[in-house]
Design a protein around this motif. Structure first.
Motif, mmCIF file in Angstrom:
data_model
loop_
_atom_site.group_PDB
_atom_site.id
_atom_site.type_symbol
_atom_site.label_atom_id
_atom_site.label_comp_id
_atom_site.label_asym_id
_atom_site.label_seq_id
_atom_site.Cartn_x
_atom_site.Cartn_y
_atom_site.Cartn_z
ATOM 1 N N SER A 202 0.837 -1.200 0.000
ATOM 2 C CA SER A 202 0.000 0.000 0.000
ATOM 3 C C SER A 202 0.875 1.256 0.000
ATOM 4 O O SER A 202 1.698 1.449 0.896
ATOM 5 C CB SER A 202 -0.909 0.016 1.229
ATOM 6 O OG SER A 202 -1.650 1.208 1.260
ATOM 7 N N ASP B 173 -0.053 4.164 0.734
ATOM 8 C CA ASP B 173 -0.493 5.076 1.788
ATOM 9 C C ASP B 173 0.048 4.719 3.165
ATOM 10 O O ASP B 173 -0.127 5.487 4.113
ATOM 11 C CB ASP B 173 -2.029 5.087 1.852
ATOM 12 C CG ASP B 173 -2.644 5.604 0.569
ATOM 13 O OD1 ASP B 173 -2.003 6.451 -0.095
ATOM 14 O OD2 ASP B 173 -3.752 5.158 0.226
ATOM 15 N N ARG C 255 3.290 3.653 5.561
ATOM 16 C CA ARG C 255 4.755 3.649 5.639
ATOM 17 C C ARG C 255 5.251 2.218 5.842
ATOM 18 O O ARG C 255 4.768 1.496 6.725
ATOM 19 C CB ARG C 255 5.204 4.530 6.812
ATOM 20 C CG ARG C 255 6.709 4.619 6.990
ATOM 21 C CD ARG C 255 7.074 5.559 8.121
ATOM 22 N NE ARG C 255 6.478 5.187 9.381
ATOM 23 C CZ ARG C 255 7.125 4.529 10.347
ATOM 24 N NH1 ARG C 255 8.373 4.180 10.198
ATOM 25 N NH2 ARG C 255 6.505 4.230 11.472
#
Length: 66
Positions: free
Chosen positions: A22, A24, A26
């Motif tokens: 992903s 989005d 970290r």
């Protein structure tokens, strides 16, 4: 019990894969998740089930992940 453990390990593995992929989220190394996503061998589970309750409790405390 073994099937539940295998399913939980698979869920952790899939969540970790989603986290890595992903954009989005970290990306970070989670050593606890790395340990938990590895399924236990049936031999380890059987050995734990065959131990007397007092011995099994002390062994389980030794193998818990923080």
């Amino acid at each position: 019990m073994l099937l539940t453990e295998q399913k939980a390990a698979k869920l952790i593995e899939l969540i970790e894969e989603l986290r890595r992929d992903s954009p989005d989220v970290r990306d970070r190394l989670d050593s606890g998740a790395a340990v938990l996503k590895e399924p236990l061998s049936p031999e380890v589970v059987l050995a734990a089930l065959e131990q007397p309750p007092s011995q099994a409790a002390s062994t389980q405390a030794d193998t818990n992940v923080p």
